[in-house]
Design an enzyme around this catalytic site. Sequence first.
Site, PDB file in Angstrom:
ATOM      1  N   SER A 154     -32.233  51.788 -38.236  1.00  0.00           N
ATOM      2  CA  SER A 154     -31.990  51.144 -36.961  1.00  0.00           C
ATOM      3  C   SER A 154     -30.997  51.978 -36.137  1.00  0.00           C
ATOM      4  O   SER A 154     -31.218  53.174 -35.932  1.00  0.00           O
ATOM      5  CB  SER A 154     -31.486  49.716 -37.189  1.00  0.00           C
ATOM      6  OG  SER A 154     -31.444  48.967 -36.013  1.00  0.00           O
ATOM      7  N   ASP A 319     -42.475  45.690 -37.752  1.00  0.00           N
ATOM      8  CA  ASP A 319     -41.210  45.822 -37.020  1.00  0.00           C
ATOM      9  C   ASP A 319     -41.534  45.896 -35.533  1.00  0.00           C
ATOM     10  O   ASP A 319     -41.963  46.922 -35.025  1.00  0.00           O
ATOM     11  CB  ASP A 319     -40.474  47.084 -37.486  1.00  0.00           C
ATOM     12  CG  ASP A 319     -39.131  47.274 -36.799  1.00  0.00           C
ATOM     13  OD1 ASP A 319     -38.797  46.473 -35.901  1.00  0.00           O
ATOM     14  OD2 ASP A 319     -38.416  48.225 -37.166  1.00  0.00           O
ATOM     15  N   HIS A 352     -38.216  44.082 -38.835  1.00  0.00           N
ATOM     16  CA  HIS A 352     -37.190  45.127 -38.743  1.00  0.00           C
ATOM     17  C   HIS A 352     -36.280  45.141 -39.967  1.00  0.00           C
ATOM     18  O   HIS A 352     -35.808  46.199 -40.391  1.00  0.00           O
ATOM     19  CB  HIS A 352     -36.361  44.914 -37.467  1.00  0.00           C
ATOM     20  CG  HIS A 352     -35.383  46.005 -37.186  1.00  0.00           C
ATOM     21  ND1 HIS A 352     -35.757  47.317 -36.997  1.00  0.00           N
ATOM     22  CD2 HIS A 352     -34.022  45.982 -37.053  1.00  0.00           C
ATOM     23  CE1 HIS A 352     -34.678  48.054 -36.771  1.00  0.00           C
ATOM     24  NE2 HIS A 352     -33.623  47.268 -36.796  1.00  0.00           N
TER      25      HIS A 352
END
Length: 375
Positions: A154, A319, A352
């Site tokens: 991320s 995601d 995610h």
Amino acid sequence: MIQPQSVGVVAPQRERFTEPLALRSGSTLPEYELVFETYGELNASRSNAVLVCHALSGSHHVAGYYADAPGQVGWWDNLVGPGKPLDTRKFFVIGVNNLGGCHGTTGPRSTNPATGKPWGADFPFVTVEDWVDAQARLADRLGIERFAAIVGGSLGGMQALSWALQFPERIGHAVLIAAAPRLSAQNIAFNEVARQAILTDPDFHGGNYYEHGIVPARGLKLARMLGHITYLSDDAMADKFGRTLRHGKAVYSYDVEFEIESYLRYQGDKFAAHFDANTYLLTTKALDYFDPAFEHGGNLAPALARATADFLVVSFTTDWRFSPARSREIVYALLHNRRNVSYAEIESDAGHDAFLLDETRYHALLAAYFDRIEV
């Protein structure tokens, strides 16, 4: 839960820097401290160091546990340790709490040397590039001229990418997981709604709530609840919670009725109890600002031309916060520059959050990649 091959008991370390750090915003931090942890041993040639960059709510506590808090296990303990994908028998792993953080590194809760009070709203804006500059200074202190690899998920993946551009000669491999080259308008919108929840909390007091002995818990809770919705996929929510009613029937109230409501409120309360609202604001703005292609008219290929590292880019099918299409943008730009890049799109229903979880194919992929890195 402590993993069977944990690095064991760990302790945070601290480095103080008295040399001013010029920030991309035009401000300067006159002095600052970085809190970090290390796992494994640095080899004689200092060639086996791996930097792990954390995401929005992460910290320097990547693996292991504290002697006085054995339940406080590192956020990537399932990945880092002896015999794990990032094997500490081979690598010397470093986790750093970013500038502006709230886990010991200098941030809004720290004392402003000019006033003797907490920085609060006066803490300067920091960017991904500023974090990388500070991490590079820490590497200098530790005698590490070049990292074998820099890895992050991320926002951490954005830092790994920035490392490859800011200090191409200091990084051998960049591992970008569930990341993006820049935020989409939708992602910026989510961040702004979360920030407004904090900024409009009556307890925020313009960012100087420390002086009032309170925290804007309601705003921070709402921000985290919104974030969690975007971290999970629709399938993951359906599998975990569905439309289950806590009382078995509708009770016609605004209290918690559905299990998903209970989960979101629990996550919000837990987050608001330990995270700092000003840090949340600063970190989401750093996410928004990150855009290596900005100075190249939005064209990512020339922006990544400086990179010389080998890359592993990993995405997850469900995601939707940082979709596989965003990872492929990075891959195509690197291929345009004839860089060595491997790409994997992992099938997962976790959304995610998949980059934090135990997924056999994902961990096997990372293990295989790290195994081929020469140190």
